[in-house]
Write an enzyme that holds these catalytic residues in place. Structure first.
Site, mmCIF file in Angstrom:
data_model
loop_
_atom_site.group_PDB
_atom_site.id
_atom_site.type_symbol
_atom_site.label_atom_id
_atom_site.label_comp_id
_atom_site.label_asym_id
_atom_site.label_seq_id
_atom_site.Cartn_x
_atom_site.Cartn_y
_atom_site.Cartn_z
ATOM 1 N N SER A 225 0.840 -1.194 0.000
ATOM 2 C CA SER A 225 0.000 0.000 0.000
ATOM 3 C C SER A 225 0.881 1.251 0.000
ATOM 4 O O SER A 225 1.720 1.402 -0.878
ATOM 5 C CB SER A 225 -0.949 -0.061 1.206
ATOM 6 O OG SER A 225 -1.982 0.876 1.099
ATOM 7 N N ASP A 448 -8.624 -4.367 -6.679
ATOM 8 C CA ASP A 448 -8.275 -3.620 -5.471
ATOM 9 C C ASP A 448 -8.767 -2.188 -5.626
ATOM 10 O O ASP A 448 -8.475 -1.516 -6.616
ATOM 11 C CB ASP A 448 -6.755 -3.645 -5.286
ATOM 12 C CG ASP A 448 -6.283 -2.924 -4.030
ATOM 13 O OD1 ASP A 448 -7.123 -2.417 -3.261
ATOM 14 O OD2 ASP A 448 -5.060 -2.874 -3.833
ATOM 15 N N HIS A 477 -7.260 -5.924 -0.596
ATOM 16 C CA HIS A 477 -6.096 -5.042 -0.575
ATOM 17 C C HIS A 477 -4.942 -5.717 0.146
ATOM 18 O O HIS A 477 -5.030 -6.020 1.323
ATOM 19 C CB HIS A 477 -6.482 -3.742 0.142
ATOM 20 C CG HIS A 477 -5.398 -2.719 0.183
ATOM 21 N ND1 HIS A 477 -4.766 -2.262 -0.950
ATOM 22 C CD2 HIS A 477 -4.845 -2.039 1.222
ATOM 23 C CE1 HIS A 477 -3.883 -1.341 -0.615
ATOM 24 N NE2 HIS A 477 -3.902 -1.195 0.702
#
Length: 519
Positions: A225, A448, A477
């Site tokens: 991320s 995602d 995610h």
């Protein structure tokens, strides 16, 4: 961005109308910061890290060892004020001949810590990697015990219940503007002059100092991320220091998208993932009784939301907590059965599962407030944001018409950036020249919504030689180490041998969750 898990445990036509004046990317970092990083890294290499017992209050197992690394608050002044970062490690479990060095992990945020990451070496999926590597986690600057940042009293942050209008009125917006101003001023009051030094570029520089302190001539790093963004900054700033890098669920590094446009794109993508959740719930109408079509599921959700707006569930769960809980279902499909059960039980007259899942935890309030403070400081400092609320109002009103789930939630979360008291940076133009960087591995789920798939494509374009592994049809995610044997095979092979697939590769999605309920 929100934290991406390592294992199972935040319409195009509309976006084209959204405008914000993009920041001009700069060609490179100031020379003073470059020199300062080299000075700090040399000192860290000489000092090393004295690993010992972790703080008792952390209640961590004895197998995990902790230490500290000293970094400059301001890399332009390496002899100026210093801060310390907390680092954790579990040494490689294999023999010395097979040891490959340290593997450093960051789970994202901004504002998340990976202090407990080394404990994953005890899991079957990670044992082979743990034999070859010291597994290293750390708390980035501002996080946890690493020069912690706070912007408001944690008790006030955990105030409940809260409201979260999907289509706010003018009065709602005025109230949120006042809150955003107060929050930004709180950050400045608590941090003072240090506030401007909480940035992604400094996170990348800190990573190089950590590399040196670990005694590693080159860095082996896995970021998820937001961790992919400052990992990409690291690759741009220090390509010769890279050994291996894994980017899991990549942020789009295009400087024109950091961070205002990135959040708009995320809000739009979350609506698509929310549709996946509603489709799944509808397919299991026999279990949850929430409707046999996605539209019926949405109506039921809206009805419960309206009831909670009028009367908070258990006196603790308002629409703010309710929405935050269901946003989890758009982030991770591990939450699908839990949230569907909570909604189903509430409609049957039993609010307890919803109250348990959505209530904020006073025990974690300090950590939660700290994470939000670091998130805000980093994103606000990293790039210019619109300073006129009329721009926010226009863009988010337009987007919310098609993507109501998260649009205003995201807007109000980030609104302190409109009133930020410190100078904003211009984002670095991420990228390397062909041959400048060793092969790197990018992992992404096709659906995602937190870091939309286009970001992985953009990062691959900017890092020549990078190879992309896609989990097709999946939307959770964070895909590395999350149980997809195909994805995990590519990840393990790369970390252990440095080999990527010869070309971009696809993996079939993991099965969707099983439908379970209290019955």
């Amino acid at each position: 961005m929100r934290t991406a898990p390592l294992y199972a445990t935040i319409g195009s036509l509309v976006l084209s109308a959204l405008t914000v004046t993009p920041a001009s990317a700069w060609d490179g970092p100031p020379a003073a910061e470059t020199r300062g990083t080299a000075v700090a890294a040399a000192r860290a290499a000489a000092a090393g890290i004295d690993f010992g017992a972790c703080p008792e209050e952390e209640m961590l197992p004895e197998t995990l060892k902790c230490g500290r690394v000293t970094v400059p608050l301001d890399y332009a002044e390496p002899d100026g004020p210093q801060i310390e970062l907390t680092v954790s490690r579990v040494a490689a479990t294999g023999d010395a001949a097979g040891r490959q060095g340290a593997l450093v992990y960051n789970p994202g945020g901004p504002g998340s810590s990976s202090i407990t990451f080394p404990l994953l070496g005890e899991m079957s999926e990670w044992r082979e990697v743990a034999r070859a590597y010291d597994l290293v986690g750390y708390a980035p600057r501002g996080v946890g015990d690493s020069a912690p940042l706070s912007c408001q009293d944690p008790a006030a942050f955990a105030e409940r219940p809260t409201d979260a209008p999907v289509h706010p009125t003018a009065a709602d917006k005025e109230k949120r503007i006042a809150r955003a101003r107060a929050y930004a001023l709180g950050c400045e009051r608590n941090a003072g002059d240090a506030l401007r030094h909480y940035t992604s570029l400094n996170n990348a520089r800190d990573l190089d100092v950590l590399r040196a302190a670990l005694g590693e001539p080159e860095l082996t790093f896995m970021g998820a991320s937001y961790g992919t963004y400052f990992g990409a900054l690291y690759a741009t700033l220090f390509p010769s220091h890279v050994r291996r890098m894994v980017f899991d669920s990549a942020v789009d590094p295009d400087p024109r998208r950091i961070w205002y446009r990135s959040n708009l794109g995320q809000s739009q993508a979350l609506e698509s993932r929310w549709a996946d959740f509603r489709r799944w719930v509808a397919a299991h109408h026999d279990v949850y009784g929430l409707g046999a079509t996605p539209e019926a599921v949405q109506r039921g959700y809206d009805e419960v939301r309206a009831e909670i707006a009028a009367r908070p569930a258990g006196g603790t769960v308002g629409t703010g907590q309710f929405q935050a809980a269901f946003l989890d279902a758009a982030y991770y499909d591990d939450y699908w059965a839990m949230r569907a059960t909570a909604l189903s039980e509430y409609r049957r007259g039993n609010p307890e599962p919803l109250i348990a899942q959505a209530s904020r935890d006073a025990v974690t309030a300090k950590g939660d407030e700290n994470e939000r403070a670091v998130y805000t400081a980093v994103e606000c400092n990293d790039a210019p944001w619109p300073e006129d609320f009329a721009v926010w109002d226009r863009d988010h009103t337009a987007l919310a018409a098609a993507a109501p789930l998260a649009t205003w939630h995201n807007a109000f979360t980030n609104l302190p950036c409109a009133f930020w008291p410190t100078p904003r940076q211009r984002p670095l133009d991420v990228g390397t020249r062909p041959g400048e960087l060793p092969p790197v591995l990018i992992l992404a789920a096709e659906r995602d919504a937190v870091t939309p798939y286009e970001g992985a494509l953009e990062l691959r374009r900017r890092l020549p030689g990078a190879v992309l592994v896609t989990e097709r049809g999946a939307g959770t995610h964070g895909v590395g180490g999350a149980g997809n044997a195909c994805v995990d095979g590519h990840l393990r092979r790369y970390l252990l041998t440095g080999r990527t697939p010869e070309r971009d590769a696809d993996c079939a999605a993991r099965p969707e969750p099983n439908a379970v309920s209290l019955d």
